[in-house]
Design an enzyme around this catalytic site. Structure first.
Site, short mmCIF file in Angstrom:
data_model
loop_
_atom_site.label_atom_id
_atom_site.label_comp_id
_atom_site.label_asym_id
_atom_site.label_seq_id
_atom_site.Cartn_x
_atom_site.Cartn_y
_atom_site.Cartn_z
N TYR A 134 4.53 -91.14 51.49
CA TYR A 134 4.66 -92.60 51.44
C TYR A 134 5.77 -92.99 52.39
O TYR A 134 6.95 -92.80 52.08
CB TYR A 134 4.96 -93.02 50.00
CG TYR A 134 5.02 -94.51 49.74
CD1 TYR A 134 4.68 -95.46 50.69
CD2 TYR A 134 5.43 -94.96 48.49
CE1 TYR A 134 4.74 -96.81 50.42
CE2 TYR A 134 5.50 -96.32 48.20
CZ TYR A 134 5.16 -97.24 49.17
OH TYR A 134 5.23 -98.58 48.89
N LYS A 162 0.53 -92.64 53.18
CA LYS A 162 0.46 -94.10 53.08
C LYS A 162 1.46 -94.66 54.08
O LYS A 162 2.67 -94.45 53.95
CB LYS A 162 0.81 -94.57 51.66
CG LYS A 162 0.79 -96.09 51.52
CD LYS A 162 1.34 -96.54 50.17
CE LYS A 162 1.39 -98.08 50.13
NZ LYS A 162 2.06 -98.58 48.91
#
Length: 296
Positions: A134, A162
């Site tokens: 992330y 992400k």
């Protein structure tokens, strides 16, 4: 693991007194599954993980795992300020039946890239779970460099990222040069059409908590059917809402108000985040009503 689809970072419901409202979770989980969301994330930014104690985060892992009942893949956000706390949360999530983890840079302490690499490898060695990185330096204070990603190439558990920097150039590099290593997941909602156009097949979308049908339809049109012309029409209807969320400065408050408008009340955000003002609510409600007017 396949991270294709729309993954919802589930909101954490709170009572007006500030405790977790576990009774408000079942309708949220059932609605998301019923509308065809592909995976659930517990412990994401949208879920206000930073405002929860370690014990509360574990209780949410248990609650959502029980409510999901094996109907949908589950991802555990295990970000923390220390490696040990991330390990503790990860071990608990794994025992609770979660399928994969979401791993960001430890926030506030701003590790170097070598320290970030050591953190990620320690988590991988201990948990041995499929992992979505992330990259959200605006929140954590630390970016995930391409050198960091390169150093993880021989570790097969690191399977997705992400990407939440907002950099189109970086998204281009990830989708074109790292496609064989990582699935790229859209982490900037107002850029989702660009992500899909360049080959991303995954979307971690906070607004899917209350707009699941629109998110699933956009994913299906762009990724499954590969119809970018129709996808652009769908995205143009979503864009005013996504712009408001990404640029309005009150992301979590807006998501929770959206849930309320959708008939899924989940209470307030935890302080220091304050409730929306009446003018903010009215502007949001207009945007929401214009969007759902196209349903059906």
């Amino acid at each position: 693991m396949n991270f294709d689809g729309v993954w919802t970072p589930v909101v954490t419901p709170f009572t007006q007194e500030g405790s977790i409202d576990f009774a408000a979770l079942p309708p949220v989980i059932d609605s998301l599954i019923g509308h065809g969301i592909h995976g659930l994330i517990v412990g994401g930014t949208t879920g206000e993980y930073y405002a929860l104690s370690n014990g509360e985060r574990k209780k949410l892992f248990d609650a959502v795992s029980e409510l999901a009942g094996g109907r949908i893949p589950l991802m555990a956000g295990i970000n923390a300020t220390t490696t040990e706390e991330s390990l503790d949360l990860g071990r608990y999530a794994k025992s609770a039946g979660f399928n994969c983890i979401l791993l960001a840079a430890p926030y506030y302490c701003q590790p170097t890239q070598d320290e970030l690499l050591a953190h990620a490898c320690t988590v991988d060695d201990a948990l041995d779970m499929p992992t979505m990185l992330y990259n959200f330096p605006a929140r954590t204070g630390t970016a995930m460099s391409f050198e960091f990603i390169d150093a993880l190439k021989q570790r097969p558990n690191f399977q997705a990222i992400k990407e939440s920097t907002g950099s189109i150039e970086r998204m281009h590099t990830l989708t074109q040069d790292y496609a064989g290593q990582l699935q790229v997941s859209c982490g900037m909602d107002d850029q989702v059409l660009e992500f899909f156009t360049w080959g991303a097949r995954s979307w971690v979308a906070g607004a899917s908590n209350f707009l699941a049908p629109e998110h699933v339809a956009l994913y299906r049109t762009c990724v499954v059917e590969q119809d970018m012309i129709a996808g652009r029409k769908l995205a143009s209807r979503l864009l005013p809402m996504l712009n408001l969320l990404e640029q309005g400065g009150k992301f979590c408050q807006y998501i929770k108000y959206g849930c309320e408008l959708a008939g899924l009340p989940v209470g307030p955000t935890r302080r220091p985040l304050l409730p929306l003002g009446e003018d903010e609510k009215a502007a949001f409600a207009r945007t929401y009503e214009q969007l759902i007017a196209h349903r059906g």
